[in-house]
Write a protein that holds these residues in place. Structure first.
Motif, PDB file in Angstrom:
ATOM      1  N   ARG A 147       0.816  -1.215   0.000  1.00  0.00           N
ATOM      2  CA  ARG A 147       0.000   0.000   0.000  1.00  0.00           C
ATOM      3  C   ARG A 147       0.851   1.267   0.000  1.00  0.00           C
ATOM      4  NH1 ARG A 147      -5.321   1.461  -0.914  1.00  0.00           N
ATOM      5  NH2 ARG A 147      -5.957  -0.500   0.032  1.00  0.00           N
ATOM      6  N   GLN A 159      -4.140  10.549   2.476  1.00  0.00           N
ATOM      7  CA  GLN A 159      -4.725   9.207   2.375  1.00  0.00           C
ATOM      8  C   GLN A 159      -3.725   8.158   2.854  1.00  0.00           C
ATOM      9  OE1 GLN A 159      -5.932   8.157  -1.603  1.00  0.00           O
ATOM     10  NE2 GLN A 159      -6.195   5.997  -1.080  1.00  0.00           N
ATOM     11  N   THR A 160      -2.453   8.351   2.512  1.00  0.00           N
ATOM     12  CA  THR A 160      -1.421   7.411   2.937  1.00  0.00           C
ATOM     13  C   THR A 160      -1.320   7.360   4.453  1.00  0.00           C
ATOM     14  OG1 THR A 160      -0.167   7.813   0.911  1.00  0.00           O
ATOM     15  CG2 THR A 160       1.022   6.828   2.765  1.00  0.00           C
ATOM     16  N   GLU A 219      -4.245   5.386   5.709  1.00  0.00           N
ATOM     17  CA  GLU A 219      -4.067   3.955   5.412  1.00  0.00           C
ATOM     18  C   GLU A 219      -3.029   3.325   6.331  1.00  0.00           C
ATOM     19  OE1 GLU A 219      -3.156   3.724   1.305  1.00  0.00           O
ATOM     20  OE2 GLU A 219      -5.232   4.036   0.643  1.00  0.00           O
ATOM     21  N   SER A 245      -4.767   2.494   9.430  1.00  0.00           N
ATOM     22  CA  SER A 245      -5.645   1.334   9.235  1.00  0.00           C
ATOM     23  C   SER A 245      -4.846   0.041   9.200  1.00  0.00           C
ATOM     24  CB  SER A 245      -6.447   1.496   7.935  1.00  0.00           C
ATOM     25  OG  SER A 245      -7.268   2.638   7.978  1.00  0.00           O
ATOM     26  N   LEU A 278      -7.676  -2.246   7.319  1.00  0.00           N
ATOM     27  CA  LEU A 278      -7.592  -1.791   5.935  1.00  0.00           C
ATOM     28  C   LEU A 278      -8.147  -2.853   4.987  1.00  0.00           C
ATOM     29  CD1 LEU A 278      -6.600   0.392   3.984  1.00  0.00           C
ATOM     30  CD2 LEU A 278      -4.421  -0.809   3.885  1.00  0.00           C
TER      31      LEU A 278
END
Length: 401
Positions: free
Chosen positions: A216, A255-256, A259, A262, A268
């Motif tokens: 990711r 967003q990273t 994530e 998560s 995630l």
């Protein structure tokens, strides 16, 4: 015999085994000591004291018998620590010597059956299951044979009732010793199994976090790098487009961060539609022409796995090639889904060698019963993944996810 005080396992492991056994060891020790004291020490000491009126002789009998008991408990710790019989059998040497001394010294007063049975108690602990009762019966036959091979004085010979009582005590004692030993051994094995499960759980969680961080965050960081480079190139010629790329990089960085949180909490979940759209947008922003053929999409575990595959595949394309043409196909053929992603502009065939990226794809795909293949022809690279339509939930992913 000195090395058998603490055999190869060492003092630390010896005492650690006792701590792991805990209450089970205490119960086993209490059971074995109770059998010996109630069935051997008490009646034997009492008979010696009554027949000889020698308190010192009676004390010696009790000490030697309790020493036999300590050898038995020592052997129990060895068994619980996993030391095999081929390394612990020398314990029977001092046990046998004590038996011979007791049988010889007290033959005029006591039957040697009690002393012989103590060797049997030790072997009941040390010997494996398939031979344990054969050993028990063998010790019993040896004790019985002593009545004919080495008869006691007529005045000390026990009557039939005493012999029957001794036989019952011996049988019950053997069962009690074996049962309490089994409890202690199983307790230690269970504690060791729980420790191993905890270790594997931690290792599995670390592997999951490592894999998801690679899949990711690696993709996101590459995307941020490319968008910031593009914004820098467009800063003078197309300021508006440069600002759009900068905002996109900023949003991707936020967003990273989300994530990453998560991933740390194990919540995630990859979205296939979002990954396909992001892949096409990122490839086209790099200047590649994408030929897209997306048919029916899988669901559940297959969809999540394929989302991770798309993300990692695009990351590899951007890292190892300068694509001009890209192909993305996802079709259903009978009971399976086939996904194909290809690109040209491959910088080096060395990038096709399985590394963390391709290994991660293979691991995810094979976990749900799919197949994976990668090949390069000239400057073109092709990744093909086949997934079953009814994919099982991966073992390291909770079913409710």
């Amino acid at each position: 015999m000195g090395r058998f005080l603490w055999p190869v396992l060492g003092k630390a492991r010896y005492w650690r085994t006792i701590r792991i056994g805990g209450r089970a060891f205490l119960l086993a020790a209490a059971g074995i000591v109770g059998v010996v004291v109630g069935g051997v020490v008490t009646p034997g000491t009492g008979k010696i004291l009554v027949d000889t009126a020698d308190l010192q002789l009676s004390a010696w009998y009790a000490v030697l018998t309790l020493l036999q008991t300590l050898i038995c408990l020592h052997g129990l710790v060895f068994r619980a620590a996993g030391v095999p019989f081929r390394e612990t059998w020398p314990l029977t040497v001092p046990s046998t010597l004590i038996t011979i001394v007791v049988a010889t010294a007290f033959h005029d007063v006591l039957s040697p059956a009690g002393s012989i049975s103590m060797v049997g108690a030790l072997l009941l602990i040390l010997v494996r299951n398939e031979w344990v009762w054969a050993v028990c019966c063998g010790i019993g036959l040896i004790a019985l044979a002593t009545f004919w091979l080495w008869p006691m004085p007529e005045s000390s010979m026990p009557d039939d009732a005493s012999i029957a009582q001794g036989a019952v005590v011996g049988i019950v004692g053997a069962v009690a010793v074996r049962a309490t030993s089994w409890l202690a051994l199983r307790t230690v094995e269970l504690a060791a199994a729980n420790a191993e499960i905890a270790r594997l759980t931690v290792h599995q969680e670390r592997t999951r976090i490592s894999r998801e961080l690679h899949d990711r965050l690696g993709h996101n960081l590459v995307s941020i790098m490319l968008r910031t480079e593009l914004a820098e190139r467009l800063a003078e010629g197309d300021r508006r487009q440069s600002e759009r790329e900068s905002r996109a990089a900023h949003l991707l960085a936020r967003q990273t961060l989300q994530e990453m949180r998560s991933i740390a909490h194990g919540t995630l979940v990859a979205d296939l539609d979002a990954e396909l759209a992001a892949a096409i947008d990122l490839l086209e922003s790099r200047g590649a022409v994408c030929q897209i053929r997306i048919g029916e999409q899988p669901e559940g575990a297959a969809a999540e796995t394929l989302a991770w595959v798309v993300r990692e595949a695009v990351t590899n394309i951007l890292r190892h090639s300068q694509p001009v043409n890209c192909t993305l196909e996802l079709v259903r053929i009978e009971d399976r889904f086939e996904f194909l992603i290809g690109n040209d502009g491959l910088l080096s065939t060395e990038s096709v060698v399985p590394g963390h990226g391709l290994a991660g794809i293979a691991e995810r795909v094979e976990r749900i019963g799919g197949t994976y293949g990668a090949e390069s022809v000239g400057d073109r690279f092709l990744l093909r993944v086949t997934l079953p339509s009814n994919s099982p939930v991966p073992e390291d992913v909770p079913a409710d996810e």
